[in-house]
Design a protein around this motif. Structure first.
Motif, short mmCIF file in Angstrom:
data_model
loop_
_atom_site.label_atom_id
_atom_site.label_comp_id
_atom_site.label_asym_id
_atom_site.label_seq_id
_atom_site.Cartn_x
_atom_site.Cartn_y
_atom_site.Cartn_z
N PHE A 37 0.85 -1.19 0.00
CA PHE A 37 0.00 0.00 0.00
C PHE A 37 0.89 1.25 0.00
O PHE A 37 0.46 2.33 0.36
N GLY A 38 2.16 1.04 -0.36
CA GLY A 38 3.15 2.10 -0.18
C GLY A 38 3.16 3.16 -1.26
O GLY A 38 3.06 4.34 -0.99
N GLY A 39 3.27 2.74 -2.50
CA GLY A 39 3.50 3.69 -3.58
C GLY A 39 2.30 4.55 -3.90
O GLY A 39 1.16 4.16 -3.65
N GLY A 40 2.56 5.69 -4.51
CA GLY A 40 1.47 6.53 -4.99
C GLY A 40 1.45 6.49 -6.51
O GLY A 40 1.04 7.44 -7.15
N GLN A 336 -12.88 11.35 -1.25
CA GLN A 336 -13.80 11.27 -2.39
C GLN A 336 -13.04 11.15 -3.71
O GLN A 336 -13.64 11.22 -4.78
N GLY A 337 -11.74 10.99 -3.59
CA GLY A 337 -10.94 10.88 -4.81
C GLY A 337 -9.48 10.66 -4.47
O GLY A 337 -9.14 10.43 -3.31
N GLY A 338 -8.62 10.74 -5.46
CA GLY A 338 -7.19 10.63 -5.23
C GLY A 338 -6.71 9.20 -5.06
O GLY A 338 -7.36 8.25 -5.51
N LEU A 339 -5.58 9.05 -4.42
CA LEU A 339 -4.93 7.74 -4.35
C LEU A 339 -4.69 7.24 -2.93
O LEU A 339 -4.20 6.13 -2.74
N PHE A 340 -5.01 8.09 -1.92
CA PHE A 340 -4.56 7.76 -0.57
C PHE A 340 -5.65 7.83 0.49
O PHE A 340 -6.53 8.67 0.42
N THR A 341 -5.52 6.92 1.46
CA THR A 341 -6.22 7.13 2.73
C THR A 341 -5.15 7.28 3.81
O THR A 341 -4.02 6.85 3.65
N VAL A 383 -1.89 4.92 3.29
CA VAL A 383 -2.25 3.65 2.66
C VAL A 383 -2.81 3.97 1.27
O VAL A 383 -3.79 4.71 1.14
N SER A 384 -2.17 3.45 0.25
CA SER A 384 -2.62 3.72 -1.12
C SER A 384 -3.36 2.51 -1.67
O SER A 384 -2.97 1.37 -1.44
#
Lengths: 412, 412
Positions: A37-40, A336-341, A383-384
């Motif tokens: 869950f590392g990379g973006g 609501q979007g993007g790559l990360f929590t 976390v990605s």
């Protein structure tokens, strides 16, 4: 002959540069069985490879006098024009011309140039806490003073910032304050979005105290639900807002194309600074993006990608609820979007320290402290969800939950 | 709302950045009827466009997981390996591995990183006088002290440098001295090559006073006559010499690929500094160069280019002899390779001032003073022969001769 050690010769800046921990960590992501869950980084299956392959061949063959030659420092005029059209069509941002835009070698170069253009050791700038790591590293090598503004579920605490600015003003230091750096949509690492109200309030502060807002918006086009909130740049004025963007998340990162939009005097300074930084970005990758934008609707193409990421995010949030939620003191952002929590763990958890257990359990995340200049965030992790499959997401969250429980048992 | 002027917010570095005069001048080069000796850009007809078009299409289609994704900061491992092979085959430089090389976004980025890594305001470095403009601008934004070493027909005056170093040593300042920057072959702007004897002498100084030699060699492969002189890097040791190169002159500039070869601790610093500068160079352009190197013999392909440039150089030197030679006090370098000749005009000529006459006569050169940190070179000009045709070269030199005569008449 004496031995020459590079450490003897380093500049102050070089002594300040730290190697990215993310970079080091990501080396482990390719270990067999590891769920990362590392990379973006975006999923390469979302890249329009057939379309780009066809264009690449054509522009090398037919436009070689442009694509294989030096470009101008400002960037390919065709790409700049296409990007301005896109801003108008998608975000209703208009009244710009070619002098308001410069192409950079990825957004990271834009951040580096911002440091170069604005920051001295005695300068002051504001960033969120947590902060995007690439910005933190580009700014901190200049050794400015940072105002670390706490990040909330609707973006940075603008009242906190206001207090600090008032404070600087009273001390006669407000002229040292250069800019506030904001990732307005789906923050990296936190996933949160700056509310409309706070955008307006931030602009009022910029007008009152006369500083730049650097609005970095790499994820704005990756909205999976909810309504688009107008960019700060759109709400404000071109004199006080500089808008950064990139094609890394909407097209692909391999082209390394970033964009800077601003007042023409500001853009001129970027161009001059870029000239000594790398002369120009590759003509080939710029024209490739330009011809792609002319031939295809980038947002229509993107819609399938959004569908993919949306479903992965849903899977992850559900898995959090089901597994991680069982541990008292945990919480996470619901982007609501993007790559990360951005996951909060109980106060007694140190996610950097916990990494060794995670490695053993074959699951990878980025510890929260690396996103902080102010040494906070030890019980957080980024976390990605964009790269692993649905099955891996569920299995990975199970592993994470086990890791946290093990860590807590050990530290008792 | 106050007006925000960018000048209020600039860093010291930004205040130091000057816009390149060459850049401004080259805008005139596209005026109808203009003959330009100004640019140092290769002839696009020499670019292997068919080969590159085919490879580009293939690597986007088949290697999209690499070419469209983020690269590593060090650069594409395939390209690094191919480049090391090339160094071994062509220059007999061996015993290097992947940790000794980093790919940069053009050579200009390497120069910028050198400034970042080594130079503070109190640092000292040596450059030739005249000096390559891109290096001068990358170093001078750090405001170091420069030792400007006079350039002779066999390269920089090493004895002059030695005196200055002894002087620094006596004053206890030698530890502030970081490096000597050298364009070893076919200097830009002067066209001269550092002799073998001087290379060895320079190395002795580096060993004695413990500094880096930055050997920048973009033109080394563009030798039209005479024997190759071994690189300083080859003659010396990896601890004291850092070798810069680029594919801009041997393949094409549009890819923006530079290389830095050095001790692995030095390379590590470049990688760390590059990380905050632009994360990584484009994966696509790097892999394109790598696959080209695997499939074709770059030097065999280059041989036709060399033939072209050689004949243009001959035409230019002949035209100098025939026309410019008639003016007393003129002289010029007779390079054995590269892209430039360096023309000396009578002492009373100021080539910057003379530009307006040149513009009127539709001929363009670069005034010598822009290649000087020490404000010398006013009666010199850089003349490039690689882009204009034979006819244009002859006609251009005729015009130049007329311009000088007119200027002299006016200043009398």
């Amino acid at each position: 002959m004496k031995k020459l050690e590079v450490e003897e010769k380093l500049s102050k800046i070089a002594k300040n540069i730290k190697s990215s921990i993310i970079r080091e960590l990501l080396k482990y992501s390719t270990q067999p069985g590891m769920i990362s869950f590392g990379g973006g980084v975006p999923d390469p299956e979302t890249f329009p490879r057939h379309e780009l392959a066809e264009i690449a061949s054509k522009i090398v063959e037919e436009e070689y006098r442009i694509t294989l030659q030096y470009s101008t420092t400002e960037g390919d005029p065709v790409l700049r024009e296409e990007y301005l059209k896109l801003l108008e069509r998608k975000y209703n941002i208009n009244n710009l011309d070619l002098e308001n835009i410069v192409i950079t070698t990825g957004s990271q170069q834009a951040l580096d140039l911002i440091g170069k253009i604005f920051l001295d050791e005695e300068s002051i700038c504001a960033v969120s806490s947590p902060v995007y790591l690439g910005a933190a590293s580009a700014f901190s090598i200049r050794s400015p003073m940072f105002i670390n503004v706490p990040l909330e579920s609707d973006g940075m605490n603008v009242e906190f910032l206001e207090k600090q600015l008032r404070n600087l003003d009273e001390k006669g230091l407000i002229n040292k304050f250069k800019f506030t750096y904001v990732v307005s949509n789906f923050h990296n690492p936190a996933g949160v979005t700056l509310s409309l109200e706070k955008r307006k309030k931030l602009l009022e502060l910029a007008w009152k105290y006369n500083f730049y807002i650097i609005e970095d918006d790499p994820y704005g086009a990756l909205r999976y639900e909810g309504e688009h909130i107008p960019n700060i740049f759109k709400l404000g004025d071109i004199e006080h807002v500089i808008l950064l963007n990139t094609f890394s998340k909407t097209l692909c990162p391999g082209l390394r194309i970033g964009t800077v939009i601003g007042d023409k005097n500001v853009v001129r300074k970027f161009v001059m600074a870029k000239q000594s930084a790398d002369l120009c970005s590759p003509a080939l990758t710029q024209r490739l993006a330009a011809r792609y934008l002319q031939k295809y609707d980038i947002f229509e193409k993107l819609s399938r990608t959004l569908e993919l990421y949306r479903s992965k995010l849903t899977t992850m949030l559900k898995a959090f609820e089901e597994f991680l939620g069982g541990i008292e003191g945990t919480d996470w952002t619901r982007p609501q979007g993007g790559l990360f929590t951005w996951v909060k763990l109980p106060e007694n958890v140190d996610t950097m320290d916990m990494l060794k257990i995670a490695m053993a359990e074959k699951v990878l995340y980025i510890p929260g402290e690396v996103f902080h200049i102010d040494e906070k965030g030890k019980n957080y992790m980024r976390v990605s969800f964009c790269l692993p499959s649905h099955e891996e997401i569920i299995e990975g969250v199970k592993r994470l939950t086990k890791v946290v429980k093990e860590y807590q048992k050990k530290s008792r």
